[in-house]
Design an enzyme around this catalytic site. Structure first.
Site, PDB file in Angstrom:
ATOM      1  N   HIS A   1      -3.572   4.728   4.711  1.00 36.70           N
ATOM      2  CA  HIS A   1      -4.680   3.764   4.688  1.00 36.70           C
ATOM      3  C   HIS A   1      -5.899   4.371   4.004  1.00 36.70           C
ATOM      4  O   HIS A   1      -6.427   3.836   3.035  1.00 36.70           O
ATOM      5  CB  HIS A   1      -5.029   3.325   6.112  1.00 36.70           C
ATOM      6  CG  HIS A   1      -6.332   2.604   6.198  1.00 36.70           C
ATOM      7  ND1 HIS A   1      -6.528   1.363   5.649  1.00 36.70           N
ATOM      8  CD2 HIS A   1      -7.522   2.970   6.743  1.00 36.70           C
ATOM      9  CE1 HIS A   1      -7.784   0.984   5.862  1.00 36.70           C
ATOM     10  NE2 HIS A   1      -8.407   1.941   6.516  1.00 36.70           N
ATOM     11  N   ARG A  54       0.874  -1.182   0.000  1.00 36.65           N
ATOM     12  CA  ARG A  54       0.000   0.000   0.000  1.00 36.65           C
ATOM     13  C   ARG A  54       0.902   1.220   0.000  1.00 36.65           C
ATOM     14  O   ARG A  54       1.510   1.547   1.018  1.00 36.65           O
ATOM     15  CB  ARG A  54      -0.855  -0.031   1.280  1.00 36.65           C
ATOM     16  CG  ARG A  54      -2.025   0.912   1.307  1.00 36.65           C
ATOM     17  CD  ARG A  54      -2.627   0.977   2.730  1.00 36.65           C
ATOM     18  NE  ARG A  54      -1.869   1.900   3.550  1.00 36.65           N
ATOM     19  CZ  ARG A  54      -1.763   1.845   4.881  1.00 36.65           C
ATOM     20  NH1 ARG A  54      -2.365   0.900   5.569  1.00 36.65           N
ATOM     21  NH2 ARG A  54      -1.058   2.748   5.523  1.00 36.65           N
ATOM     22  N   TYR A  65       3.183   5.346  11.974  1.00 33.60           N
ATOM     23  CA  TYR A  65       3.505   3.953  12.301  1.00 33.60           C
ATOM     24  C   TYR A  65       4.468   3.281  11.330  1.00 33.60           C
ATOM     25  O   TYR A  65       4.812   2.127  11.503  1.00 33.60           O
ATOM     26  CB  TYR A  65       2.215   3.128  12.412  1.00 33.60           C
ATOM     27  CG  TYR A  65       1.254   3.300  11.240  1.00 33.60           C
ATOM     28  CD1 TYR A  65       1.471   2.637  10.048  1.00 33.60           C
ATOM     29  CD2 TYR A  65       0.150   4.141  11.337  1.00 33.60           C
ATOM     30  CE1 TYR A  65       0.614   2.797   8.979  1.00 33.60           C
ATOM     31  CE2 TYR A  65      -0.720   4.314  10.272  1.00 33.60           C
ATOM     32  CZ  TYR A  65      -0.489   3.643   9.101  1.00 33.60           C
ATOM     33  OH  TYR A  65      -1.346   3.824   8.043  1.00 33.60           O
TER      34      TYR A  65
HETATM   35  C1  TPP Z   1     -15.186  -5.473  10.521  1.00 34.28           C
HETATM   36  C2  TPP Z   1     -14.372  -4.258  10.323  1.00 34.28           C
HETATM   37  N1  TPP Z   1     -13.508  -3.898  11.278  1.00 34.28           N
HETATM   38  C3  TPP Z   1     -12.772  -2.779  11.140  1.00 34.28           C
HETATM   39  C4  TPP Z   1     -12.889  -1.999  10.026  1.00 34.28           C
HETATM   40  C5  TPP Z   1     -12.067  -0.721   9.879  1.00 34.28           C
HETATM   41  N2  TPP Z   1     -11.057  -0.926   8.860  1.00 34.28           N
HETATM   42  C6  TPP Z   1     -11.273  -0.575   7.585  1.00 34.28           C
HETATM   43  S1  TPP Z   1     -10.041  -1.054   6.578  1.00 34.28           S
HETATM   44  C7  TPP Z   1      -9.172  -1.718   7.856  1.00 34.28           C
HETATM   45  C8  TPP Z   1      -7.870  -2.395   7.592  1.00 34.28           C
HETATM   46  C9  TPP Z   1      -8.014  -3.407   6.539  1.00 34.28           C
HETATM   47  O1  TPP Z   1      -6.800  -4.025   6.312  1.00 34.28           O
HETATM   48  P1  TPP Z   1      -6.636  -5.022   5.084  1.00 34.28           P
HETATM   49  O2  TPP Z   1      -7.675  -6.068   5.163  1.00 34.28           O
HETATM   50  O3  TPP Z   1      -5.229  -5.455   5.066  1.00 34.28           O
HETATM   51  O4  TPP Z   1      -6.981  -4.154   3.810  1.00 34.28           O
HETATM   52  P2  TPP Z   1      -6.196  -2.851   3.300  1.00 34.28           P
HETATM   53  O5  TPP Z   1      -6.821  -1.676   3.973  1.00 34.28           O
HETATM   54  O6  TPP Z   1      -4.770  -2.998   3.645  1.00 34.28           O
HETATM   55  O7  TPP Z   1      -6.442  -2.841   1.856  1.00 34.28           O
HETATM   56  C10 TPP Z   1      -9.856  -1.569   9.039  1.00 34.28           C
HETATM   57  C11 TPP Z   1      -9.378  -2.026  10.363  1.00 34.28           C
HETATM   58  C12 TPP Z   1     -13.823  -2.416   9.054  1.00 34.28           C
HETATM   59  N3  TPP Z   1     -14.045  -1.700   7.935  1.00 34.28           N
HETATM   60  N4  TPP Z   1     -14.540  -3.543   9.224  1.00 34.28           N
END
Ligand code: TPP
Ligand code: TPP
Ligand code: MG
Ligand code: MG
Lengths: 326, 360, 326, 360
Positions: free
Chosen positions: D260, D256, D269
């Protein structure tokens, strides 16, 4: 006395309680080095270390299920759900275990945990980031549900929640996180869970609200008082469950009228329970139907339409006036 | 560089004492005669109490329950390595292990007779029966985290069935445990069935043990009807856990010899022949033969044990049935630890209702 | 016209709908060769094959999440939760997706699924097998919640639920599964979802109940009518959400009194919503507070104490009389 | 018999085009010049639109969103194997793939400007963005089940991040898919971070791909910044799925490159150095070099493409900003497909409120 906003009040309460009691631990997604997506746990990692400020894998049921285990072993976990919209993933653990363990073991095991979660609309976020579903927890025997409305009661109620021997769902109205600052006493203070607060006394109508709606409701109340020259009693619910129906019903016996302001969808919402309690205890004093000003029973719209969904100063005013003019 | 092997994994299977009583002396755990006899007694106690409960249920003297018969090696021999200060996190099919942890048959009967009172007593580190399949695995992780944080060397052992491995909570528990590197043993009693669903419809994986690979966790499959293999694998896992080397997934391959619960008829979905084919693998037969071969056990000892356990069983059933009535209002007592206005209000109502009823 | 009990009525409706529409599929734990733990899907596997009668792995979120996918692709899944106490594991999928997909896609995707679940107490089962938590679903916009009370309306409402273009939570009062038989018309019939049924007309008080409480309430009603010579209007709610408040409120305008019988824990339960609707639409006609006869807000006790928890004929009678004698 | 090896597993890694442009010709997929150019164009379109959205967000012209920059190979090259009648089940970080499926930038902007209208249009087999991490994996399984039941040979491809692999729903989805043997491709974009949580704190496993072993599923790790490897692995998975050979888990290792979401500051971080170390692995640089080496591409072509895409981008942003206002009452329209008394009642109220507001 420092002036703090609500997020700072959360952080202060966490810091104070972690300092006072080393069994208090904080866990959740991004609560560590990131300090939480709303910065509510900012600085805790540096102060208390990785063992007590725990970045978890991305799994809400896991967070709550593990917290239950920690709590049974004598820790006091304060778990964060990043948004209340993700907390439903933990309902099975809350309904099935956190809320039952004391009864199941006749007091041998207890679950002194707090589940903090920002909730509610008004911050222009993505889907699932703006619901207000406190009833899902309030209807669950064995859980307490607390919703503060300002920095000072946030700090005091969160402290009380952490010290409480049972699981407390602590819902933080994120729209109010940085909306205003308030003086917060230098020394730690707590407020009793299970009590409404009469924010302002009055004689013509009782207006009941909680969470982010308090702020909006206060504006509407001021406006109506000025325009109509009437005297409004304003009650901040603060604890949704157990509901302090005595304070509300006593007020209604005095004023004879009531309007309840609720951000959540209307049907089967907290306002319905408040009305049921008024029915039980103060029906004969009512001079008009209790007015419910609430979110609609629709799927919460995306952010560009969310203000149409949430009670506004205008809608709240019209609701109060309807009860008065009835 | 191109399509290369990234990583290799393998899963082991352990059997120490086979169906015919042949022992692998390299792997044989060094248990004293006293220890072996004690373990055998626990297994028999599990068997005998379950058989009695079946009768009591049929006679309407207790409610529905799920017998553990046939699985005694899987849960008793694993529990046999654990210390009193270890956490015992069960589901509902490890009665023998539960009884080993200082729980009485009376208590168990109270539970299956619909009284919460059946959940108290016993080792204070025994969690009550957990009915929601899979959920308790996360509690074990939290308990283990607390052990680690406090610098204790206690371990949490959590029992679940093959069906439980399908639940999201099981997955989250294994992942948390491995990331946090906490002292937990996930003991899966793979008894081939989840009510009517056979193991192959529950998961396509050749073993449950290989699921550990997803978490870079130590995983092993053992003959779950072989008490020595179960003991050896669990002892190894417990030692690693105490040494800070983290969690282990143990698959104990066994068989549910009876119906799922007393509310179920297993012949709707499986054959008597299948059941019968597992009878020669019975952990009790095998273990008895092992002790006999060692000269630790004989028919006389067996008769004496059986008589003792049956007498104990009789005595406890009698005690169970002669208990004074439990109070009716206990449901209001333990909802919260502090005064709660709504509960207090309703308690008054409840008491009135009881009075009205008595008057009527 | 055959006489069927409620479980047989469920099976009949499933069989009829599967025969009429090959997009209907049934899935859940043990629904195949075992015919479901209550035998509600008995015989379907033989008739419709493994592709349409699907034994799933043991995972409730999985069952509902997969059903949502099936439904979006044009199937009509009828998923079974073995007991409603396990259905909470699927709340995240229901709240987050089943109930929102139509709104989210502005009608492009729909989720015509039914989630069947036996609920409620009185069958002497283990923990988690006796709760009544319909509010968790009723408060969720985008879901419908239906609770039949007898064989005939079970068959008709389940048919309607399967034909409904949106997700329907279909809660079956297991205490009534085999409690009595009723004549059921030979030809398939449906009943409109979203309508209460006036089971018996009366003039002195409106009594409202649903699910297994209907049966107990009928007994209480008969008893009081005989003892007191009064005329009771009895309403079977049938659909919890959307609540047909018009039928109830109209009745209350006529009788001036009301008692609501609810198996669920009291606070934030369905009765509160009914009272709130009466407040909105019929307050001025009320001659006494609406009585709530409900479960208590305690952790549902194990089976030897559950009858103390559930409204009994005695408690219901006393509640009705309190409203009458007020 | 004793502690024996029960089963062996291995996980492969695939890279076809490395960072320096070296190609493994054995594995190189046979794509025509036109196809390569088309894929490149999709990847560039993803990049350019994301960059533009970042600007619009900073100017307050749209709301929060999470850029996909750096991950274009992982999602565009995998989508490039899919047919129109395949199901596309995304989360929120595969913009390029979404745009490939007939969705316009205007639509995307509407979505990130807080309008449900942003969810319609495009291929009717595109599911809307799914925000709850992990949940959508189960929808893909249900869609695939329906394909299979109806005898279609369409496949469901579902995208999720490394963080999503921790969710129970992800586990349940993989298990259901493998037991049901349905045509699904689980494509994990392992971009090393879940907001502030690094991959190593998310799971201890050496790869995400090895999680397939828990389900006896085909799993493979690929260089997710290598469009050829991603394409080859996905094409193989799609073919197997169409042939009734069931699901596949593909881990695309990528990064990424940005925050975020626009609400986040990644330097709280992680370091700028870490980010910079991934720059030479950029999938667009690598792919461009590959096409140049083949003689399919040059600076002129690049300039032309950039100009075209930017013009398209400008045009669509303009269109987005000149749309007539969307109606305010749409939230009442699509809650249910049939008349609903409560909604209808509240709609009347809502209309009155709007009027009152207009009067005020
Ligand atoms: C059930 C849930 N918990 C928390 C979140 C908040 N949240 C959105 S994206 C994210 C991180 C996702 O990480 P990853 O699956 O690695 O996807 P990336 O963002 O790196 O593409 C979080 C914690 C959410 N959308 N849904
Ligand atoms: C979440 C949940 N779903 C369903 C049930 C009903 N149920 C009780 S035991 C059981 C099967 C469990 O199978 P397994 O995990 O293999 O354990 P076993 O019964 O074989 O010991 C089911 C479906 C339950 N208790 N909890
Ligand atoms: Mg099993
Ligand atoms: Mg990621």
């Amino acid at each position: 006395m420092p002036k703090l906003n609500m997020v700072q009040a959360v952080t202060l309460a966490l810091e104070e309680q972690m300092t006072a009691d080393e069994s208090v631990v904080v866990l959740g997604e991004d609560v560590g080095v990131d300090g939480g997506v709303f910065r509510a746990t900012e600085g805790l990692l540096e102060k208390f270390g990785e063992q007590r400020v725990i970045d978890t894998p991305l799994a809400e049921s896991g967070i709550v299920g593990a917290s239950i285990g920690m709590a049974m072993a004598g820790l006091k976990p304060v778990a964060e759900m990043q948004f209340s919209g993700f907390s439903y993933l933990s309902i099975p653990q809350l309904e099935g275990h956190a809320s039952r363990m004391r009864a199941r073991s006749m007091g041998q095991f207890t679950v002194p945990m707090v589940l903090r979660m920002p909730y509610g609309g008004g911050v222009r976020a993505l889907e699932h980031h703006s619901e207000s579903r406190e009833v899902l927890y309030a209807h669950n025997p064995g859980l307490k549900v607390v919703i503060p409305s300002g920095p000072r009661n946030t700090r005091a109620l969160l402290a009380a929640a952490i010290q409480d021997p049972d699981p407390v769902i602590f819902m933080e109205p994120k729209r109010s996180y940085r909306a205003f600052k308030e003086e917060v006493p230098a020394d730690p203070e707590t407020m009793e869970i299970g009590k409404c607060q009469v924010v302002q006394e009055g004689t013509d109508i009782t207006v009941v609200a909680w969470g982010a709606m308090m702020h909006t409701t206060k504006k509407a109340v001021k406006q109506i008082e000025k325009e109509r020259g009437i005297s409004i009693e304003l009650i901040d619910v603060l604890t949704i469950s157990p509901l302090d129906s005595d304070t509300i019903c006593e007020s209604v016996r005095k004023t004879g009228r009531c309007a309840i302001i609720q951000e959540a969808a209307r049907s089967f919402g907290p306002a319905s329970e408040i009305i049921a309690c008024i029915n039980d205890k103060s029906l004969l004093y009512l001079e008009a139907p209790v007015q419910r000003v609430t979110g609609y029973d629709v799927v919460t719209p995306y952010f560009n339409r969310e203000l149409d969904y949430m009670p506004t100063v205008g809608r709240i005013s019209r609701g109060i006036i309807e009860a008065i003019d009835f | 560089m191109p399509k290369t092997k990234l990583c290799d994994f393998s899963i082991s299977y352990m059997q120490v004492l086979d169906e015919n009583g042949v022992v692998d002396t390299d792997l044989e755990p060094s248990l004293s005669k006293e220890q072996l006899v004690e373990l055998y007694r626990h297994m028999q106690w599990g068997r005998i109490t379950d058989e009695r409960m079946l009768k009591l249920q049929r006679q309407g003297r207790i409610g529905t329950f799920g017998p553990s018969i046939g699985q005694e090696a899987a849960h008793c021999a694993s529990m046999f390595c654990m210390r009193d200060d270890d956490w015992f996190v069960g589901c509902f099919r490890e009665h023998g292990a539960r009884l080993m942890r200082g729980e009485s048959l009376v208590k168990q009967l109270n539970y299956f007779n619909g009284y919460t009172e059946g959940n108290i007593g016993g080792n204070p580190r025994n969690l009550p029966i957990s009915v929601i399949v899979g959920a308790q695995s996360l509690h074990a992780v939290g308990l283990a985290y607390a052990s680690k944080l406090k610098g204790e060397d206690s371990v949490a052992i959590v029992y679940q069935g093959d069906g439980a491995t399908s639940q999201g909570d099981f997955h989250e528990a294994l992942n948390f445990a491995s990331v946090w590197n906490v002292p937990v043993i996930f003991l899966v009693q793979n008894n081939q069935w989840a009510i009517s669903v056979p193991r192959e419809k529950q998961t396509k994986s050749k073993s449950i043990a290989q699921k550990a690979i997803a978490y870079e966790m130590h995983g092993i499959q053992v003959d779950g009807n072989d008490p020595l293999a179960v003991y050896a694998a669990t002892a190894e896992a417990a030692e690693r856990a105490r040494n800070g080397e983290g969690p282990t997934l143990i698959e104990a391959v066994t068989y549910r010899m009876m119906m799922h619960t007393t509310a179920d008829d297993q012949y709707k979905y499986r054959t008597k022949e299948e059941e019968d084919s597992w009878k020669p693998k019975d952990p009790l037969i095998r273990f008895k033969k092992y002790m006999e071969d060692k000269g630790f056990w004989d028919n006389k000892a067996e008769e004496k044990l059986q008589a003792e356990l049956k007498a104990d069983c009789d005595a406890q059933v009698k005690e169970f049935e002669s208990q004074p009535d439990f109070p009716r209002d206990v449901s209001f007592e333990h909802v919260f630890g502090t005064e709660h206005a709504v509960i207090s209000e309703q308690k008054v109502e409840f008491d009135q209702e009881l009075e009205e009823e008595n008057d009527a």
